[in-house]
Write a protein that holds these residues in place. Structure first.
Motif, PDB file in Angstrom:
ATOM      1  N   LEU A  63     -39.090 -83.564-139.582  1.00 31.81           N
ATOM      2  CA  LEU A  63     -39.039 -82.947-140.909  1.00 31.81           C
ATOM      3  C   LEU A  63     -37.663 -82.341-141.188  1.00 31.81           C
ATOM      4  N   ASN A  64     -37.137 -81.580-140.243  1.00 31.76           N
ATOM      5  CA  ASN A  64     -35.835 -80.934-140.436  1.00 31.76           C
ATOM      6  C   ASN A  64     -34.712 -81.963-140.572  1.00 31.76           C
ATOM      7  N   THR A  65     -34.802 -83.044-139.782  1.00 33.76           N
ATOM      8  CA  THR A  65     -33.801 -84.120-139.869  1.00 33.76           C
ATOM      9  C   THR A  65     -33.856 -84.789-141.235  1.00 33.76           C
ATOM     10  N   LEU A  66     -35.070 -85.026-141.703  1.00 32.79           N
ATOM     11  CA  LEU A  66     -35.262 -85.663-143.007  1.00 32.79           C
ATOM     12  C   LEU A  66     -34.649 -84.813-144.124  1.00 32.79           C
ATOM     13  N   LEU A  67     -34.892 -83.515-144.089  1.00 29.80           N
ATOM     14  CA  LEU A  67     -34.368 -82.614-145.120  1.00 29.80           C
ATOM     15  C   LEU A  67     -32.837 -82.560-145.091  1.00 29.80           C
ATOM     16  N   GLU A  68     -32.260 -82.509-143.876  1.00 27.68           N
ATOM     17  CA  GLU A  68     -30.807 -82.479-143.751  1.00 27.68           C
ATOM     18  C   GLU A  68     -30.191 -83.790-144.244  1.00 27.68           C
ATOM     19  N   HIS A 106     -32.070 -91.534-156.367  1.00 30.23           N
ATOM     20  CA  HIS A 106     -31.791 -92.692-155.524  1.00 30.23           C
ATOM     21  C   HIS A 106     -32.416 -92.626-154.131  1.00 30.23           C
ATOM     22  N   LEU A 107     -32.794 -91.439-153.686  1.00 29.86           N
ATOM     23  CA  LEU A 107     -33.350 -91.279-152.335  1.00 29.86           C
ATOM     24  C   LEU A 107     -34.860 -91.064-152.429  1.00 29.86           C
ATOM     25  N   GLN A 108     -35.629 -91.959-151.817  1.00 28.79           N
ATOM     26  CA  GLN A 108     -37.087 -91.866-151.898  1.00 28.79           C
ATOM     27  C   GLN A 108     -37.701 -91.802-150.508  1.00 28.79           C
ATOM     28  N   VAL A 109     -38.518 -90.781-150.283  1.00 33.73           N
ATOM     29  CA  VAL A 109     -39.252 -90.655-149.020  1.00 33.73           C
ATOM     30  C   VAL A 109     -40.586 -91.376-149.152  1.00 33.73           C
ATOM     31  N   LEU A 110     -40.870 -92.263-148.204  1.00 39.10           N
ATOM     32  CA  LEU A 110     -42.162 -92.949-148.122  1.00 39.10           C
ATOM     33  C   LEU A 110     -42.824 -92.537-146.815  1.00 39.10           C
ATOM     34  N   THR A 111     -44.100 -92.222-146.867  1.00 35.36           N
ATOM     35  CA  THR A 111     -44.812 -91.783-145.666  1.00 35.36           C
ATOM     36  C   THR A 111     -46.202 -92.414-145.625  1.00 35.36           C
ATOM     37  N   PRO A 112     -46.741 -92.663-144.439  1.00 38.30           N
ATOM     38  CA  PRO A 112     -48.041 -93.331-144.353  1.00 38.30           C
ATOM     39  C   PRO A 112     -49.221 -92.468-144.800  1.00 38.30           C
ATOM     40  N   MET A 113     -49.082 -91.132-144.715  1.00 40.13           N
ATOM     41  CA  MET A 113     -50.250 -90.266-144.865  1.00 40.13           C
ATOM     42  C   MET A 113     -50.047 -89.213-145.950  1.00 40.13           C
ATOM     43  N   ARG A 114     -51.150 -88.606-146.377  1.00 38.73           N
ATOM     44  CA  ARG A 114     -51.088 -87.554-147.393  1.00 38.73           C
ATOM     45  C   ARG A 114     -51.098 -86.157-146.770  1.00 38.73           C
ATOM     46  N   LYS A 115     -51.757 -86.017-145.619  1.00 37.59           N
ATOM     47  CA  LYS A 115     -51.897 -84.698-145.003  1.00 37.59           C
ATOM     48  C   LYS A 115     -51.024 -84.575-143.755  1.00 37.59           C
ATOM     49  N   GLY A 116     -50.886 -83.340-143.285  1.00 34.68           N
ATOM     50  CA  GLY A 116     -50.097 -83.084-142.089  1.00 34.68           C
ATOM     51  C   GLY A 116     -48.663 -82.708-142.430  1.00 34.68           C
ATOM     52  N   PHE A 175     -48.224 -84.099-149.168  1.00 37.11           N
ATOM     53  CA  PHE A 175     -48.356 -82.758-149.733  1.00 37.11           C
ATOM     54  C   PHE A 175     -47.284 -81.817-149.202  1.00 37.11           C
ATOM     55  N   ASN A 176     -47.152 -81.764-147.868  1.00 38.04           N
ATOM     56  CA  ASN A 176     -46.176 -80.845-147.279  1.00 38.04           C
ATOM     57  C   ASN A 176     -44.747 -81.286-147.579  1.00 38.04           C
ATOM     58  N   LEU A 177     -44.471 -82.582-147.499  1.00 41.67           N
ATOM     59  CA  LEU A 177     -43.120 -83.071-147.774  1.00 41.67           C
ATOM     60  C   LEU A 177     -42.695 -82.746-149.208  1.00 41.67           C
ATOM     61  N   PRO A 187     -40.478 -91.278-142.348  1.00 38.48           N
ATOM     62  CA  PRO A 187     -40.808 -90.694-141.051  1.00 38.48           C
ATOM     63  C   PRO A 187     -41.738 -91.634-140.284  1.00 38.48           C
ATOM     64  N   VAL A 188     -41.441 -91.855-139.013  1.00 41.95           N
ATOM     65  CA  VAL A 188     -42.237 -92.784-138.193  1.00 41.95           C
ATOM     66  C   VAL A 188     -42.849 -91.993-137.050  1.00 41.95           C
ATOM     67  N   PHE A 189     -44.180 -91.991-136.986  1.00 45.96           N
ATOM     68  CA  PHE A 189     -44.877 -91.186-135.982  1.00 45.96           C
ATOM     69  C   PHE A 189     -46.201 -91.863-135.655  1.00 45.96           C
ATOM     70  N   MET A 190     -46.824 -91.442-134.587  1.00 46.30           N
ATOM     71  CA  MET A 190     -48.102 -92.034-134.180  1.00 46.30           C
ATOM     72  C   MET A 190     -49.227 -91.501-135.066  1.00 46.30           C
ATOM     73  N   GLY A 191     -50.133 -92.405-135.421  1.00 45.19           N
ATOM     74  CA  GLY A 191     -51.256 -92.030-136.264  1.00 45.19           C
ATOM     75  C   GLY A 191     -52.424 -92.969-136.021  1.00 45.19           C
ATOM     76  N   PRO A 192     -53.420 -92.984-136.923  1.00 40.37           N
ATOM     77  CA  PRO A 192     -54.591 -93.843-136.746  1.00 40.37           C
ATOM     78  C   PRO A 192     -54.183 -95.321-136.674  1.00 40.37           C
ATOM     79  N   PRO A 193     -54.723 -96.088-135.718  1.00 36.86           N
ATOM     80  CA  PRO A 193     -54.340 -97.491-135.530  1.00 36.86           C
ATOM     81  C   PRO A 193     -54.495 -98.354-136.784  1.00 36.86           C
ATOM     82  N   LEU A 194     -55.553 -98.123-137.564  1.00 34.83           N
ATOM     83  CA  LEU A 194     -55.757 -98.948-138.752  1.00 34.83           C
ATOM     84  C   LEU A 194     -54.719 -98.673-139.827  1.00 34.83           C
ATOM     85  N   LEU A 195     -54.028 -97.536-139.706  1.00 37.09           N
ATOM     86  CA  LEU A 195     -53.018 -97.179-140.698  1.00 37.09           C
ATOM     87  C   LEU A 195     -51.622 -97.514-140.204  1.00 37.09           C
TER      88      LEU A 195
END
Length: 749
Positions: free
Chosen positions: A520-525, A543-553, A558-560, A676-684
């Motif tokens: 998160l801190n790296t992304l913001l910087e 011009h800069l767009q953040v894409l993330t797999p999930m809505r929560k966390g 929401f938090n981003l 952001p790339v992180f471990m999450g549910p396998p189907l996602l």
């Protein structure tokens, strides 16, 4: 559940349409901010409130109201305050004082049972009594309904919806058949209706209950992309959720089928159950594909191969064999599918097809599922492209899309080219095909490896895999595209290979970070400093767009969005803002429309668009131009072309868009994508999702996170396999097995 009791000190915000309020509440000696739905709340009102304590990122500790119970004032001072607050139309401070002075502590009893006695007060005549009576009766009715329904955990907002639908008959209607709420009140599901029914003593074996439960189970199953549910799964789920015998489930499935509420069918030797809308949509799509594919066409007095060669000379290009096949096939077939990844020349092929058809005097229409995809299509081809909804002039009524199949006007074109077809669900495809006259050529363009549609169905994949529609798969990458690691890595990922990372002077980068807070801190910087310094032409917001797999966390939408709003558009005295539920909308914010709204009026602010029109669609991204705090409205500019005014009641259709889900990004293109790339549910966390995300970028991709997570996603081909009968039906109808003369299935249940 926590409970507080006291009175309303002041009202900060109030929406009269849905009863949502933000207010200061005095509980003993403490002043508390309360948020939630409390109809007819006024200053001085006494309440017993149940709910939960929440912490808003900006406004701090709040009490989120789940249910409310009015505490009526007992003293003459309290009664006068209550009436003077304006809670009852026709009674202001002066009239309230007169009434209380005359009736004393019996005032509320007079209003309840002898309201005609108000004539005893000087200045109150028949007209005013009628106004007071109507206002007081309406309030009392809503309060009675809320007291009745909130016992069963029905929210105050849902209570208001029920009252608006059934009026004074609300309680009678609900008592007679609570399950009607599932069908007729948006937001009330089977579980809520079932709780009411059980408390009212309705038998658990009631056909109303079982059939409503079966509908609920199938609709839940279809909400994740399926068009039908296997019979065995439905029976097992029915037994589990409804706690009744297998025989009762089977009997009610057959009864529902005989009453045309469900359809029992066999798909690929699997017995399955449809709700009727999806069943008829599959039949409609199959029938119309069959007729279009087998239409007779006037011979074109054109040598297609010579025209292709001429186009190559004009554009100074050389088509690959598969690209020539796609262009020629568009003139030889009633329907053709062109599929391929980034850099394979789909846009150039569309331009060539359009050029040749228009040169021969044919009318060509272009369309895409979303406004963003249609805009990209227009920019790439230099021709007008519309959303499918606008092309068909599909109506919008109330809260749901209204696909008015019988009212769709046939499209006056010879050729229709549809791009980004992976996003088209079964209902939209059915509406589109209904609008095509026999003899119209249909060219479907899309990347079958992208995420499937949000809505039910697997339309593009089913059409391709049916084996009966002409399909051209593009695999050759254009020379210019080969210079981009975005394109090369997209194909590598799609083939299960690790991408090339961090090459100097290239456009694909990876920054390592294992912990969520570090990512998160790296992304913001990165967004605040490093990327704008790397390319001074990039605007942080646009011009800069953040894409993330999930809505929560921590790394969810929401938090981003909260963090990015603080960074990119912080609170300032010069910027107006409005607090709506858990979101702050501030002048300058980047926002997204979250549902199709065909009735929203927009005003053109650019020469490129009409002066005014209607319709803003799911996924449209804009920027808040102005917040009017006085009337709680927001002015938003979309695409630097259209201005839309959102009244307060429509704010629930908006969300912040500094970060969006990968699903929401479909059909879009952004200069820079940060993911952001992180471990999450396998189907996602799969290959399909990663591929879709990076193909949204035009100039640069930056992945931040775990190399292990990237490797996992690339190797994880697992995706939620949808149950859809379209491919089976297309295969069957091309062989003459599944459709009768009227286009309906022969195998009726």
């Amino acid at each position: 559940m926590p409970e507080i009791e006291g009175s309303v000190e002041s009202i900060i915000y109030k929406n009269d349409d849905n009863g949502y309020v933000v207010a200061q509440f005095k509980d003993k000696n403490e002043s508390i901010t309360i948020v939630g739905t409390i109809p007819y709340i006024t200053q001085g009102h006494g309440f017993k409130l149940k709910g939960s304590w929440v912490k808003h990122p900006q406004f701090g500790k709040q009490f989120k109201v789940e249910s409310s119970e009015e505490i009526r004032p007992l003293t003459t001072v309290g009664i006068e305050k209550y009436l003077a607050s304006g809670v009852i139309s026709g009674i202001g401070p002066v009239t309230a004082k007169k009434i209380v002075e005359h009736f004393g502590e019996e005032t509320l009893e007079i209003l309840d049972f002898h309201i005609e006695r108000l004539k005893e007060i000087e200045g109150i005549g028949e007209k005013k009594i009628a106004l007071i009576c109507n206002s007081y009766s309406k309030q009392r009715e809503v309060k009675n309904i809320m007291v009745f329904l909130q016992t069963y955990e029905v929210s105050a907002n849902q209570c208001l919806k029920i009252f608006k639908k059934y009026g004074e008959n609300s309680i009678t209607t609900v008592k007679a058949n609570p399950y009607i709420l599932c069908e007729e009140i948006s937001g009330i599901g089977f579980k809520t209706a079932d709780k009411i029914a059980r408390n009212l003593g309705i038998d658990e074996n009631s056909p109303y209950r079982i059939q409503s439960g079966l509908n609920y189970i199938i609709n839940e199953y279809c909400s994740i992309g399926n068009t039908y549910m296997p019979m065995d799964k439905l029976i097992d789920e029915g037994i589990n959720i409804l706690s009744v015998k297998r025989e009762e489930i089977e009997e009610n499935i057959l009864n529902s089928a005989s009453n045309l509420k469900l359809k029992v069918d066999i798909i690929n030797e699997l017995k399955c159950v449809y709700t009727m809308p999806y069943y008829y949509c599959e039949l409609g799509v199959t029938k119309n594909l069959y007729y279009l594919a087998n239409s007779s066409f006037d011979d074109m007095l054109v040598n297609i191969k010579e025209e292709v060669e001429e186009f190559e000379k004009i554009k100074k290009i050389k088509f690959a064999t598969s690209q020539k096949e796609a262009i020629i096939g568009a003139f030889q077939n009633g329907i053709e599918v062109i599929t391929g990844g980034p850099g394979t020349g789909k846009t150039t092929i569309i331009n060539a097809i359009t050029y040749i058809y228009e040169k021969a005097g044919y009318v060509v229409y272009m369309a895409a599922p979303t406004g963003r995809a249609a805009k990209r299509m227009s920019e790439a081809t230099g021709r007008e492209a519309k959303t499918i909804h606008r092309l068909l002039e599909l109506g919008y009524h109330g809260e749901e899309d209204n696909f008015q199949g019988e009212d769709i006007t046939p499209l006056e074109c010879n050729v229709l080219i549809v791009d980004e077809a992976s996003m088209i669900d079964i209902m939209l495809m059915n509406s589109l095909l209904k609008a095509l006259a026999m003899g119209t050529r249909l060219i479907i363009v899309g990347d079958v490896d992208q995420l499937p549609s949000v809505g039910p169905g697997n339309v593009l994949k089913d059409i391709i895999e049916s084996g009966y529609i002409k399909v051209v798969k593009l695999q050759d990458i254009f020379r210019q595209a080969k210079e981009s690691l975005i394109v090369l890595n997209a194909h590598k990922i799609n083939n299960g290979q690790m991408p090339i990372l961090n090459e100097r002077d290239k456009d694909f980068f990876f920054i390592k970070g294992e912990q969520s807070d570090v990512i998160l801190n790296t992304l913001l910087e990165l967004i605040d400093k490093r990327l704008p310094a790397f390319n001074k032409g990039w605007d942080k917001l646009k011009h800069l767009q953040v894409l993330t797999p999930m809505r929560k966390g921590i790394l969810g939408v929401f938090n981003l969005n909260n963090k990015l709003q603080e960074l990119l558009n912080p609170k300032e005295q010069s910027k107006n803002e409005i607090h709506y539920r858990d979101v702050i909308f501030r002048e300058g914010d980047k926002v997204m429309q979250t549902k199709n709204n065909y009735s929203l009026v927009w005003m053109g602010i650019s020469d490129r668009v009409e002066r005014e029109g209607t319709g803003v669609f799911n996924g449209d991204v804009g920027y808040i131009e102005k917040v009017d705090k006085e009337d709680s409205s927001i002015s938003i500019i979309y695409d630097d072309e259209r201005r839309v005014i959102y009244e307060n009641v429509l704010l629930d259709e908006l969300e912040l868009a500094y970060a969006i889900t990968i699903h929401k990004s479909q059909g879009s293109e952004f200069p820079v994508v940060i993911m952001p790339v992180f471990m999450g549910p396998p189907l996602l966390m799969n290959r399909n999702l990663l591929y879709t995300a990076i193909t949204r970028a035009k100039e640069m991709v930056v992945l931040i996170g775990s190399s292990k997570a990237i490797n996992y996603m690339i190797n994880n081909k697992e995706r939620f396999e949808r149950y859809s009968g379209l491919g089976f039906r297309i295969s069957g109808v091309m062989g003459g097995d599944l459709l009768g003369d009227d286009g309906r299935g022969k195998k009726e249940a």
